[in-house]
Design a protein around this motif. Sequence first.
Motif, PDB file in Angstrom:
ATOM      1  N   GLU A 196       0.820  -1.209   0.000  1.00 52.48           N
ATOM      2  CA  GLU A 196       0.000   0.000   0.000  1.00 52.48           C
ATOM      3  C   GLU A 196       0.856   1.263   0.000  1.00 52.48           C
ATOM      4  O   GLU A 196       1.961   1.288   0.535  1.00 52.48           O
ATOM      5  CB  GLU A 196      -0.911   0.010   1.232  1.00 52.48           C
ATOM      6  CG  GLU A 196      -1.954  -1.076   1.238  1.00 52.48           C
ATOM      7  CD  GLU A 196      -2.835  -1.018   2.467  1.00 52.48           C
ATOM      8  OE1 GLU A 196      -3.910  -0.393   2.394  1.00 52.48           O
ATOM      9  OE2 GLU A 196      -2.440  -1.580   3.495  1.00 52.48           O
ATOM     10  N   ALA A 214      -8.208   3.357   3.052  1.00 51.61           N
ATOM     11  CA  ALA A 214      -8.613   2.003   3.427  1.00 51.61           C
ATOM     12  C   ALA A 214      -8.822   1.898   4.929  1.00 51.61           C
ATOM     13  O   ALA A 214      -9.768   1.242   5.398  1.00 51.61           O
ATOM     14  CB  ALA A 214      -7.569   0.998   2.960  1.00 51.61           C
ATOM     15  N   ARG A 234      -5.458  -6.909  -2.850  1.00 51.89           N
ATOM     16  CA  ARG A 234      -5.278  -6.823  -1.390  1.00 51.89           C
ATOM     17  C   ARG A 234      -6.549  -7.252  -0.667  1.00 51.89           C
ATOM     18  O   ARG A 234      -6.492  -7.869   0.409  1.00 51.89           O
ATOM     19  CB  ARG A 234      -4.890  -5.397  -0.998  1.00 51.89           C
ATOM     20  CG  ARG A 234      -3.470  -5.017  -1.386  1.00 51.89           C
ATOM     21  CD  ARG A 234      -3.043  -3.712  -0.734  1.00 51.89           C
ATOM     22  NE  ARG A 234      -3.675  -2.558  -1.332  1.00 51.89           N
ATOM     23  CZ  ARG A 234      -3.142  -1.828  -2.306  1.00 51.89           C
ATOM     24  NH1 ARG A 234      -1.948  -2.141  -2.784  1.00 51.89           N
ATOM     25  NH2 ARG A 234      -3.776  -0.785  -2.810  1.00 51.89           N
ATOM     26  N   GLN A 235      -7.701  -6.932  -1.248  1.00 50.34           N
ATOM     27  CA  GLN A 235      -8.969  -7.349  -0.655  1.00 50.34           C
ATOM     28  C   GLN A 235      -9.053  -8.874  -0.581  1.00 50.34           C
ATOM     29  O   GLN A 235      -9.535  -9.428   0.414  1.00 50.34           O
ATOM     30  CB  GLN A 235     -10.128  -6.787  -1.481  1.00 50.34           C
ATOM     31  CG  GLN A 235     -11.494  -6.951  -0.854  1.00 50.34           C
ATOM     32  CD  GLN A 235     -12.584  -6.348  -1.717  1.00 50.34           C
ATOM     33  OE1 GLN A 235     -12.478  -6.321  -2.945  1.00 50.34           O
ATOM     34  NE2 GLN A 235     -13.644  -5.863  -1.096  1.00 50.34           N
ATOM     35  N   GLY A 252      -3.724   5.708  -0.329  1.00 51.58           N
ATOM     36  CA  GLY A 252      -4.652   4.587  -0.408  1.00 51.58           C
ATOM     37  C   GLY A 252      -4.812   3.884   0.919  1.00 51.58           C
ATOM     38  O   GLY A 252      -5.924   3.479   1.300  1.00 51.58           O
ATOM     39  N   VAL A 308     -14.011  -1.113  -5.838  1.00 54.80           N
ATOM     40  CA  VAL A 308     -12.767  -0.809  -5.147  1.00 54.80           C
ATOM     41  C   VAL A 308     -11.958   0.162  -6.005  1.00 54.80           C
ATOM     42  O   VAL A 308     -12.197   0.296  -7.204  1.00 54.80           O
ATOM     43  CB  VAL A 308     -11.944  -2.082  -4.854  1.00 54.80           C
ATOM     44  CG1 VAL A 308     -12.671  -2.970  -3.867  1.00 54.80           C
ATOM     45  CG2 VAL A 308     -11.651  -2.853  -6.129  1.00 54.80           C
ATOM     46  N   GLU A 309     -10.985   0.833  -5.383  1.00 55.17           N
ATOM     47  CA  GLU A 309     -10.297   1.931  -6.048  1.00 55.17           C
ATOM     48  C   GLU A 309      -9.434   1.492  -7.227  1.00 55.17           C
ATOM     49  O   GLU A 309      -9.304   2.220  -8.205  1.00 55.17           O
ATOM     50  CB  GLU A 309      -9.419   2.668  -5.035  1.00 55.17           C
ATOM     51  CG  GLU A 309     -10.196   3.449  -4.004  1.00 55.17           C
ATOM     52  CD  GLU A 309      -9.278   4.226  -3.088  1.00 55.17           C
ATOM     53  OE1 GLU A 309      -8.041   3.993  -3.135  1.00 55.17           O
ATOM     54  OE2 GLU A 309      -9.775   5.073  -2.340  1.00 55.17           O
ATOM     55  N   GLU A 360      -5.810  -2.777  -5.147  1.00 55.20           N
ATOM     56  CA  GLU A 360      -6.622  -2.787  -3.935  1.00 55.20           C
ATOM     57  C   GLU A 360      -7.539  -3.999  -3.909  1.00 55.20           C
ATOM     58  O   GLU A 360      -7.788  -4.582  -2.842  1.00 55.20           O
ATOM     59  CB  GLU A 360      -7.440  -1.493  -3.839  1.00 55.20           C
ATOM     60  CG  GLU A 360      -8.295  -1.365  -2.591  1.00 55.20           C
ATOM     61  CD  GLU A 360      -7.485  -1.211  -1.311  1.00 55.20           C
ATOM     62  OE1 GLU A 360      -8.121  -1.170  -0.234  1.00 55.20           O
ATOM     63  OE2 GLU A 360      -6.235  -1.136  -1.380  1.00 55.20           O
ATOM     64  N   HIS A 361      -8.028  -4.429  -5.080  1.00 58.33           N
ATOM     65  CA  HIS A 361      -8.866  -5.625  -5.096  1.00 58.33           C
ATOM     66  C   HIS A 361      -8.047  -6.880  -4.774  1.00 58.33           C
ATOM     67  O   HIS A 361      -8.530  -7.772  -4.070  1.00 58.33           O
ATOM     68  CB  HIS A 361      -9.550  -5.783  -6.454  1.00 58.33           C
ATOM     69  CG  HIS A 361     -10.458  -6.981  -6.515  1.00 58.33           C
ATOM     70  ND1 HIS A 361     -11.459  -7.190  -5.597  1.00 58.33           N
ATOM     71  CD2 HIS A 361     -10.491  -8.048  -7.371  1.00 58.33           C
ATOM     72  CE1 HIS A 361     -12.096  -8.318  -5.879  1.00 58.33           C
ATOM     73  NE2 HIS A 361     -11.514  -8.860  -6.944  1.00 58.33           N
ATOM     74  N   GLY A 411     -12.143  -3.177   1.846  1.00 56.96           N
ATOM     75  CA  GLY A 411     -11.640  -2.350   0.758  1.00 56.96           C
ATOM     76  C   GLY A 411     -12.658  -1.731  -0.169  1.00 56.96           C
ATOM     77  O   GLY A 411     -12.323  -0.818  -0.927  1.00 56.96           O
TER      78      GLY A 411
END
Length: 532
Positions: A212, A220, A496-497, A216, A488-489, A493-494, A466
């Motif tokens: 990250e 989050a 990481r989700q 962001g 999601v951004e 990020e997805h 997220g």
Amino acid sequence: MTEPPATPSRQQDSFAPLRNRVFFVLWVATIVGNTGSFVRDVASSWLVTDLSAAPAAVAMMQAAAALPVFLLAIPAGVLSDILDRRHFLIVIQLVLAAASVCLLVLSATGLQSITSLVTLTFIGGIGAALMAPTWQAIVPELVGKTDIKSAVALNSLGVNISRAIGPAVGGVLLAYFGASITYGVDVISYAFVIAALWWWKRPAAPEDPFSERFAGAFRAGLRYAKASRDLHVILARAGVFFVFASAVWALLPLLARNLLAGSAGFYGILLGAVGVGAICGALIMPKLRDRYDADGLMLGASVLTAAVMAGLAFAPPQWAAVLILLVLGAAWLAALTTLNGAAQAVLPNWVRGRSLAVYLTVFNGAMAAGSLLWGLVAEAIGLPWTLLVAGIGLLIAGAGLHRLKIPKGEQDLVPSNHWPEPLTAAPIENDRGPVLILIEYRIDPADREAFVAAVSDLSRERQRDGAYSWGITEDAADPQIFIEWFMVESWAEHIRQHRRVSKADADIQQGVLSYHRGSDPPLVRHFISARK
């Protein structure tokens, strides 16, 4: 007070984290460092009473220490989650040492003023703001999950050992050797902390292309805090308690000097009594936790703290005031360890620093606002009446919030890693987005209401992990088809989700899937912005 099932082994394990060598060394280092900080704070708090007798000026010192944590704790929590925590802590210790050197020089040259005291106290508060979430976030790195609450309690015990030693030492040093020597002791204490952090060989985090970045990570963290109902309860309980309880801390220097006719040494003794009381409270906390749940402990802490404020309001003899402050220490320890332990228990590791920072923001915001409030009230109605009003308010608030139950934190927050990797026609740039995820369910009409309720619970999990937007829709042509969607951004990020979904979240998802009537699993599709 509500009594939970007895757990005899809890008391036996209360000191188990000290058997971990790294935890023990860092724990001792924090005692040394915090002792130096209390020595410094006694000097600063007493010096401001020499420069001004106004309650608002004295309360401003407490506000200057707490306000930076209120303002900066969340950015500090973000940094603690994305930077090397060991290196970050070393830099912070150097900044704090520099602030104490400035206090030393100004005192030695006779140039100290209320402005310089408040300013350097504010800078010290900035260091504390950066350090607090990071120091708390390393606890799960040092001990296992079953020892986290014991480690949190030991950290509070360590702080109060320092509180018992530091103020007394600070009062003696200030009375016999002056402020410059007192500040010098604080400077020396930072050397011990830096040496311990340098000795700790924290494993380097592996390179991660999906790591990250600050902006962001900040968003989050706020999304998680906004969507976590368990955290909301803890924040509400903490905010209300500390707004009222801050009165005794903000006004204690004036109580010692004016109401109790004490000296700098006596003020140090009072603070030391708080620390001794907290140590005694820590020793009996395992038995109390076996008998009472978190809500019972918080109610007890509120009653005892209110009783302390009422007792001090009647200007007791100095020896009685010392005994009363012992009770305050035990009550304060109970409240801090209960709330902090609950916060640690409900947070997953990936967002621990940021969410603890939100908790610290509420804690210090309540302390800062309460300090300013009670300082102004004291100027209007006097110290005794202010303490009585704050005590009555704390009693009413404690009883009223007793029904807002503190979460037990028994969910398994270890990542489940059960989401499959998303299928893509070609590699996707990590920062490309936003990303829309669609999940198609086939639901029996008879299960419609139950499904909608279950998937609504799932929405909080999506948003904690997220998603910044979520919804559930149904097909106008086929009432059995429902589409869950969330956004999601970015692609990174997805991904990481995927890694954040916990085993507790997986259980919620399984409950939603139990309503799906298709022969195949729900169809999952990913749509990404066409504009790069």
